[in-house]
Design an enzyme around this catalytic site. Structure first.
Site, PDB file in Angstrom:
ATOM      1  N   HIS A 196     -36.252   4.848 -41.502  1.00  0.00           N
ATOM      2  CA  HIS A 196     -36.491   4.027 -42.689  1.00  0.00           C
ATOM      3  C   HIS A 196     -36.333   2.544 -42.354  1.00  0.00           C
ATOM      4  O   HIS A 196     -35.523   2.171 -41.485  1.00  0.00           O
ATOM      5  CB  HIS A 196     -35.496   4.383 -43.803  1.00  0.00           C
ATOM      6  CG  HIS A 196     -35.511   5.819 -44.192  1.00  0.00           C
ATOM      7  ND1 HIS A 196     -36.651   6.487 -44.569  1.00  0.00           N
ATOM      8  CD2 HIS A 196     -34.510   6.731 -44.264  1.00  0.00           C
ATOM      9  CE1 HIS A 196     -36.355   7.743 -44.860  1.00  0.00           C
ATOM     10  NE2 HIS A 196     -35.066   7.916 -44.684  1.00  0.00           N
TER      11      HIS A 196
ATOM     12  N   GLU B 188     -29.070   5.185 -46.529  1.00  0.00           N
ATOM     13  CA  GLU B 188     -28.739   6.448 -47.193  1.00  0.00           C
ATOM     14  C   GLU B 188     -27.526   7.097 -46.543  1.00  0.00           C
ATOM     15  O   GLU B 188     -27.075   6.679 -45.468  1.00  0.00           O
ATOM     16  CB  GLU B 188     -29.937   7.407 -47.130  1.00  0.00           C
ATOM     17  CG  GLU B 188     -30.328   7.845 -45.729  1.00  0.00           C
ATOM     18  CD  GLU B 188     -31.621   8.652 -45.716  1.00  0.00           C
ATOM     19  OE1 GLU B 188     -32.509   8.377 -46.534  1.00  0.00           O
ATOM     20  OE2 GLU B 188     -31.742   9.555 -44.867  1.00  0.00           O
TER      21      GLU B 188
ATOM     22  N   HIS C 219     -33.694  10.030 -37.563  1.00  0.00           N
ATOM     23  CA  HIS C 219     -32.933  11.126 -38.150  1.00  0.00           C
ATOM     24  C   HIS C 219     -33.875  12.220 -38.665  1.00  0.00           C
ATOM     25  O   HIS C 219     -35.072  11.990 -38.833  1.00  0.00           O
ATOM     26  CB  HIS C 219     -32.048  10.637 -39.299  1.00  0.00           C
ATOM     27  CG  HIS C 219     -32.813  10.055 -40.441  1.00  0.00           C
ATOM     28  ND1 HIS C 219     -33.280   8.765 -40.451  1.00  0.00           N
ATOM     29  CD2 HIS C 219     -33.216  10.584 -41.637  1.00  0.00           C
ATOM     30  CE1 HIS C 219     -33.919   8.523 -41.577  1.00  0.00           C
ATOM     31  NE2 HIS C 219     -33.900   9.616 -42.320  1.00  0.00           N
TER      32      HIS C 219
ATOM     33  N   ARG D 293     -42.771   8.470 -40.504  1.00  0.00           N
ATOM     34  CA  ARG D 293     -42.696   9.682 -39.678  1.00  0.00           C
ATOM     35  C   ARG D 293     -42.996   9.342 -38.225  1.00  0.00           C
ATOM     36  O   ARG D 293     -44.031   8.754 -37.904  1.00  0.00           O
ATOM     37  CB  ARG D 293     -43.690  10.739 -40.155  1.00  0.00           C
ATOM     38  CG  ARG D 293     -43.388  11.317 -41.513  1.00  0.00           C
ATOM     39  CD  ARG D 293     -44.231  12.565 -41.783  1.00  0.00           C
ATOM     40  NE  ARG D 293     -44.239  12.870 -43.202  1.00  0.00           N
ATOM     41  CZ  ARG D 293     -45.234  12.546 -44.032  1.00  0.00           C
ATOM     42  NH1 ARG D 293     -46.315  11.946 -43.571  1.00  0.00           N
ATOM     43  NH2 ARG D 293     -45.160  12.845 -45.308  1.00  0.00           N
TER      44      ARG D 293
END
Length: 321
Positions: A100, A118, A175, A195
């Protein structure tokens, strides 16, 4: 003042399954359901408020309340968008290997979006489950080489995971959640994912889009595993526990386990609560009570103040900073 109970939004995913129905008794849309957007004001999944008393808030979306009812949010309400998003993610099979962006990159490249910091609380995991956190490239040149050679298994850092584990994932961290895992994710209010690799699988007969150039832009090299900053846990004689999992510039997240009663103070402008196990009651400072149970998610608005949780419960409690 009353809590704002929310109706979740469910997302069907190529890697989804039925665990959200089996574990939380949710009425999911299909046997490929992967995500429950439990507390969300994002345009891609805006939760509806379902208060239990007559209220002007009932039936409104969370984004609407954010815009029109500033009294609920304190100083945090000055922000343009609701700052956080709480999800339950159930992976029947592996999610893509991904990364991200941070706020600065997302603002420049994603139409002003927030970035995506996150964290994950592992709600459940099959025996011998693993997740991907980090990578093995020592610099960007080596990262390019791994990608050019399609050596993604050599690139990634895979680690074992079990129920109760917690991971803080900063922007730029490679991740992936892997199959057989359910997590409670607290994140910035963003839906931006790049991705890196998707196992060459097909969706509707076509490979899903990869974002290699953007991944190369934002992946941090080298990866450094860090312990998230957190306060000392509070343990009670009856076995109850309040464990601060992370406190960062954007949010703080606590794991709370109650055996009888735990009294808490509202130390952020408003409070997000997800009940992961058990049943019990929420009691406000004016002695109002609400029954709560596993699978419910709610917000304690600004000024709710001190409160107590009674019964046998496990919860994740968070707030923006």
């Amino acid at each position: 003042m009353q809590p704002l109970f929310l109706k979740p939004v469910f997302k069907e995913m190529i890697w989804g399954g039925t665990a959200l129905r089996e574990e939380f008794n949710y009425d999911i849309p299909s046997d490929k359901t992967g995500e429950c957007w439990a507390i969300s004001a994002h345009k891609n999944g805006d939760c509806t408020v379902e208060t239990r008393e007559d209220s002007e808030y009932s039936g409104k979306t969370l984004s609407e309340l954010w815009s029109t009812n500033k009294e609920l949010w304190g100083r945090a309400g000055e922000a343009e968008v609701f700052p956080l998003l709480t999800k339950l993610i159930s992976a029947e099979t592996d999610l893509s290997i991904q990364v991200h962006p941070d706020d600065e990159y997302a603002k420049a490249h994603e139409n002003g979006s927030l970035g995506k910091t996150e964290c994950w609380y592992i709600v459940d995991a099959k025996e011998d489950a693993t997740i991907v956190i980090g990578h093995n490239a020592k610099d960007k040149a080596e990262l390019h080489k791994y990608i050019e050679n399609k050596d993604f298994l050599g690139l990634i850092r895979e680690i074992p995971v079990k129920k109760g584990d917690f991971f803080f994932i900063e922007p730029g961290t490679v991740h992936a959640i892997k199959g057989g895992t359910i997590i409670l994710e607290t994140q910035q209010n963003s839906d931006i994912t790049y991705r890196l690799y998707d196992y060459d699988r097909l969706q509707n007969g076509k490979p899903r889009e990869l974002h290699i150039d953007k991944c190369l832009d934002v992946i941090d090299c080298p990866f450094e595993a860090k312990e998230p900053e957190h306060r000392k846990a509070i343990e009670f004689e009856d076995g109850s526990l309040v464990r601060n999992m992370v406190t960062c510039s954007l949010f703080e997240v606590d794991y709370v386990k109650t055996e009888t009663t735990v009294s808490l103070s509202q130390n952020t402008d408003f409070t997000l609560v997800s009940v992961l196990e058990g049943s019990g009651k929420l009691k406000s400072k004016d002695n109002s009570e609400w029954k709560i149970k596993k699978g419910e998610h709610f917000i304690l608005p600004h000024g709710f103040g001190d409160y107590a949780l009674t019964g046998s419960l496990e919860l994740i409690i968070s707030g923006s900073r």
